[in-house]
Design a protein around this motif. Structure first.
Motif, PDB file in Angstrom:
ATOM      1  N   GLU A  63       7.586 -11.029  -7.011  1.00  0.00           N
ATOM      2  CA  GLU A  63       6.417 -10.687  -7.823  1.00  0.00           C
ATOM      3  C   GLU A  63       6.127  -9.198  -7.833  1.00  0.00           C
ATOM      4  OE1 GLU A  63       3.248 -13.082  -6.344  1.00  0.00           O
ATOM      5  OE2 GLU A  63       4.004 -14.940  -7.269  1.00  0.00           O
ATOM      6  N   ILE A  64       6.561  -8.489  -6.797  1.00  0.00           N
ATOM      7  CA  ILE A  64       6.233  -7.059  -6.744  1.00  0.00           C
ATOM      8  C   ILE A  64       7.452  -6.158  -6.936  1.00  0.00           C
ATOM      9  CG2 ILE A  64       4.378  -7.599  -5.110  1.00  0.00           C
ATOM     10  CD1 ILE A  64       6.113  -5.981  -3.023  1.00  0.00           C
ATOM     11  N   ILE A  65       8.623  -6.745  -7.200  1.00  0.00           N
ATOM     12  CA  ILE A  65       9.850  -5.947  -7.177  1.00  0.00           C
ATOM     13  C   ILE A  65       9.846  -4.816  -8.198  1.00  0.00           C
ATOM     14  CG2 ILE A  65      11.180  -7.421  -8.745  1.00  0.00           C
ATOM     15  CD1 ILE A  65      12.440  -5.726  -5.506  1.00  0.00           C
ATOM     16  N   LEU A  66       9.307  -5.038  -9.393  1.00  0.00           N
ATOM     17  CA  LEU A  66       9.280  -3.975 -10.400  1.00  0.00           C
ATOM     18  C   LEU A  66       8.360  -2.842  -9.969  1.00  0.00           C
ATOM     19  CD1 LEU A  66       9.245  -6.031 -13.732  1.00  0.00           C
ATOM     20  CD2 LEU A  66      11.191  -4.910 -12.616  1.00  0.00           C
ATOM     21  N   GLN A  67       7.193  -3.211  -9.456  1.00  0.00           N
ATOM     22  CA  GLN A  67       6.262  -2.201  -8.953  1.00  0.00           C
ATOM     23  C   GLN A  67       6.860  -1.479  -7.751  1.00  0.00           C
ATOM     24  OE1 GLN A  67       2.674  -3.784  -7.258  1.00  0.00           O
ATOM     25  NE2 GLN A  67       1.598  -1.814  -7.276  1.00  0.00           N
ATOM     26  N   TRP A  68       7.541  -2.221  -6.908  1.00  0.00           N
ATOM     27  CA  TRP A  68       8.176  -1.642  -5.722  1.00  0.00           C
ATOM     28  C   TRP A  68       9.168  -0.544  -6.124  1.00  0.00           C
ATOM     29  CZ3 TRP A  68       7.427  -1.868  -0.582  1.00  0.00           C
ATOM     30  CH2 TRP A  68       8.454  -1.415   0.241  1.00  0.00           C
ATOM     31  N   ARG A  69      10.071  -0.885  -7.016  1.00  0.00           N
ATOM     32  CA  ARG A  69      11.124   0.069  -7.379  1.00  0.00           C
ATOM     33  C   ARG A  69      10.576   1.253  -8.177  1.00  0.00           C
ATOM     34  NH1 ARG A  69      15.967  -4.370  -8.618  1.00  0.00           N
ATOM     35  NH2 ARG A  69      16.112  -5.036  -6.432  1.00  0.00           N
ATOM     36  N   GLU A 127       0.863  -1.184   0.000  1.00  0.00           N
ATOM     37  CA  GLU A 127       0.000   0.000   0.000  1.00  0.00           C
ATOM     38  C   GLU A 127       0.904   1.240   0.000  1.00  0.00           C
ATOM     39  OE1 GLU A 127      -4.074   1.416   2.181  1.00  0.00           O
ATOM     40  OE2 GLU A 127      -2.491   0.634   3.455  1.00  0.00           O
ATOM     41  N   PHE A 128       1.332   1.624  -1.184  1.00  0.00           N
ATOM     42  CA  PHE A 128       2.291   2.717  -1.305  1.00  0.00           C
ATOM     43  C   PHE A 128       1.676   4.063  -0.935  1.00  0.00           C
ATOM     44  CE2 PHE A 128       3.451  -0.505  -4.548  1.00  0.00           C
ATOM     45  CZ  PHE A 128       4.661  -0.898  -4.010  1.00  0.00           C
ATOM     46  N   TYR A 153      15.790  -1.545   2.398  1.00  0.00           N
ATOM     47  CA  TYR A 153      14.339  -1.533   2.222  1.00  0.00           C
ATOM     48  C   TYR A 153      13.926  -0.843   0.929  1.00  0.00           C
ATOM     49  CZ  TYR A 153       9.404  -0.642   3.448  1.00  0.00           C
ATOM     50  OH  TYR A 153       8.041  -0.572   3.466  1.00  0.00           O
ATOM     51  N   PHE A 154      14.626   0.177   0.526  1.00  0.00           N
ATOM     52  CA  PHE A 154      14.236   0.906  -0.686  1.00  0.00           C
ATOM     53  C   PHE A 154      14.787   0.266  -1.956  1.00  0.00           C
ATOM     54  CE2 PHE A 154      14.114   4.277   2.654  1.00  0.00           C
ATOM     55  CZ  PHE A 154      12.732   4.340   2.710  1.00  0.00           C
ATOM     56  N   ILE A 155      15.466  -0.874  -1.801  1.00  0.00           N
ATOM     57  CA  ILE A 155      15.810  -1.716  -2.944  1.00  0.00           C
ATOM     58  C   ILE A 155      14.833  -2.880  -3.037  1.00  0.00           C
ATOM     59  CG2 ILE A 155      17.522  -3.364  -3.826  1.00  0.00           C
ATOM     60  CD1 ILE A 155      19.686  -1.438  -2.941  1.00  0.00           C
ATOM     61  N   CYS A 156      14.497  -3.438  -1.876  1.00  0.00           N
ATOM     62  CA  CYS A 156      13.574  -4.577  -1.811  1.00  0.00           C
ATOM     63  C   CYS A 156      12.851  -4.523  -0.475  1.00  0.00           C
ATOM     64  CB  CYS A 156      14.354  -5.891  -1.938  1.00  0.00           C
ATOM     65  SG  CYS A 156      13.337  -7.374  -1.677  1.00  0.00           S
ATOM     66  N   LYS A 173       9.683   7.024  -7.681  1.00  0.00           N
ATOM     67  CA  LYS A 173       8.772   8.179  -7.668  1.00  0.00           C
ATOM     68  C   LYS A 173       8.874   8.906  -6.337  1.00  0.00           C
ATOM     69  CE  LYS A 173       3.898   9.483  -8.052  1.00  0.00           C
ATOM     70  NZ  LYS A 173       2.499   8.986  -8.204  1.00  0.00           N
ATOM     71  N   MET A 174       8.918   8.152  -5.233  1.00  0.00           N
ATOM     72  CA  MET A 174       9.073   8.759  -3.913  1.00  0.00           C
ATOM     73  C   MET A 174      10.412   9.481  -3.804  1.00  0.00           C
ATOM     74  SD  MET A 174      10.595   8.067  -0.676  1.00  0.00           S
ATOM     75  CE  MET A 174      10.764   6.290  -0.521  1.00  0.00           C
ATOM     76  N   PHE A 175      11.483   8.874  -4.361  1.00  0.00           N
ATOM     77  CA  PHE A 175      12.804   9.504  -4.355  1.00  0.00           C
ATOM     78  C   PHE A 175      12.787  10.885  -5.019  1.00  0.00           C
ATOM     79  CE2 PHE A 175      15.834   5.573  -4.144  1.00  0.00           C
ATOM     80  CZ  PHE A 175      15.443   5.351  -2.839  1.00  0.00           C
ATOM     81  N   SER A 176      11.911  11.062  -6.003  1.00  0.00           N
ATOM     82  CA  SER A 176      11.896  12.325  -6.750  1.00  0.00           C
ATOM     83  C   SER A 176      11.509  13.515  -5.883  1.00  0.00           C
ATOM     84  CB  SER A 176      10.956  12.216  -7.957  1.00  0.00           C
ATOM     85  OG  SER A 176       9.599  12.145  -7.551  1.00  0.00           O
TER      86      SER A 176
END
Length: 415
Positions: A177-183, A83-84, A136-139, A188-191
């Motif tokens: 399964e979610i790693i692409l969506q995660w990153r 839940e981003f 955490y912000f990698i995986c 986007k958050m990093f921006s």
């Protein structure tokens, strides 16, 4: 006086909190300080003033904004790493930032949070710093161990077998399964972040390898600041010189002595120790039945570390983590006692031991190598030479650490 909001993933205990407390204690003369923590049932805001943490306000996770309820009367919103974004969190972050007139948000972790805070802060014209406490912000499985408990460097295999999960509240997701969506969501958050900070060049390089958009994260806005610690002056020796006359004492301290901290390596070393060359001592919560392979001394508070070490008088501090820790306070604590370390050949543990000439490295894939290492150290009388090396290691104090952060805070405020 400008105001800083520090953001943590859990309450006012644990290693991350203690490190953050060290920072707050040294920054409080220059800034007004607030602390936001995220627990299972709520978010809490505190004020840090004159070395004391004062509770201010609680935000229950029942997703009602203004209706006070008892905990027993409500179903709480359960945190989910997938839940981003969440409108309730967005509102709460907005309320905190405006209510307390925050000038800088320094995020130390976002487990138990959503990714909304940096965006809310930037829309309010508030500067944001993000610390990389782990990976955490990698995986979301923040120790980068695959399904075989092998270091993956953030590179997922093609199978869908779930990786080693370091935290119960993450067990409902499959990291691969979610790693692409995660990153995608992390980037986007990093921006919305002005500056990134981590504790070693190794960790910085890994993040820059994973996230290649240099308009968002780059060498200029990504700084390395090692943790500082304040230690008492030694008034005696805390170590015992190893010999062939009795078992060599190796102390393994950690809050949780589990698989990540090398419990399986420790057990394997002791299983093949037919001549009883090693006597393991454990400080912290023991898992995987490792207390059967040594002497358990229970849990300890940070300030009790020296007393415990003085009672045990080990020859080495053993750091057998199988994941690439981002700093490893245990190394710093070992050296502050004048004790050499034996560590695994991975990440910052290996890097810091070699760079500071503060101990020896063993192969985490071949733990039996510790026996030939100990034999060489004892036979060739190398121990006291290493003790002398350790005595020359310069350990950064918390004030020096804080000054490096203050430089970035001042830079952000001037922009």
């Amino acid at each position: 006086m400008k105001r800083i909001l520090y953001v943590l993933h859990s309450g006012v205990t644990g290693g991350t909190f203690l490190t953050n407390k060290d920072l707050m204690r040294n920054v409080q003369k220059d800034y007004e300080i607030y602390l936001l923590t995220a627990e299972y049932n709520d978010l809490k805001i505190y004020r840090y003033y004159e070395n004391e943490l004062k509770f201010i306000r609680r935000y229950p996770r029942h997703l009602n904004i203004n209706v006070p309820v008892n905990d027993s009367d409500v179903d709480f919103h359960i945190w989910n790493a997938e839940e981003f974004h969440n409108s309730w969190f967005t509102f709460i972050y907005f309320d905190i930032l405006t209510r307390f007139d925050i000038d800088i948000v320094h995020i130390r972790h976002l487990i138990n949070h959503t990714f909304d805070l940096p965006q809310v802060a930037k829309k309010l014209g508030i500067h944001v710093m993000l610390s990389m406490h782990d990976f955490y912000f990698i995986c979301p499985f923040y120790v980068l161990l695959d399904e075989n408990q092998q270091y993956c460097a953030g590179k997922c295999s093609d199978n869908r077998e779930n990786c080693y999960c370091p935290m119960n509240s993450l067990e409902n997701i499959n990291s691969k399964e979610i790693i692409l969506q995660w990153r995608k969501n992390v980037l986007k958050m990093f921006s919305y972040v002005d500056y990134f900070v981590t504790t070693s060049k190794i960790v910085k390089k890994l993040f820059l390898d994973i996230y290649s958009d240099r308009s968002i994260i780059n060498s200029e806005n990504f700084r390395v600041i090692e943790h500082g610690r304040d230690f008492p002056k030694l008034d005696k020796n805390y170590f015992e010189i190893p010999s062939f006359k009795k078992p060599v004492k190796i102390l393994c301290p950690a809050n949780n002595l589990n698989a990540m901290k090398g419990s399986h390596l420790i057990k394997e070393m002791k299983r093949v120790d037919k001549d009883n060359l090693i006597e393991f001592h454990f400080l912290g919560n023991c898992f995987d039945d490792i207390e059967e392979y040594g002497i358990a001394h229970g849990t300890y508070e940070r300030d009790d570390f020296y007393k415990k070490v003085a009672e045990i008088k080990p020859s080495f501090i053993g750091i057998f983590s199988i994941w690439p820790e981002t700093f490893c306070h245990t190394l710093t604590e070992a050296w502050s006692c004048g004790i050499p370390a034996i560590g695994t050949n991975i990440g910052v543990i290996e890097d810091r031991i070699i760079k500071n000439n503060g101990g020896w490295i063993i192969d985490r894939d071949n733990p039996k190598t510790i026996f030939s290492l100990l034999e060489d150290i004892i036979k060739n009388e190398k121990y006291m030479e290493m003790v002398d090396n350790v005595s020359k290691i310069s350990l950064k104090d918390t004030n020096a650490m804080a000054q490096e952060y203050i430089e970035i805070y001042e830079l952000m405020l001037s922009e």
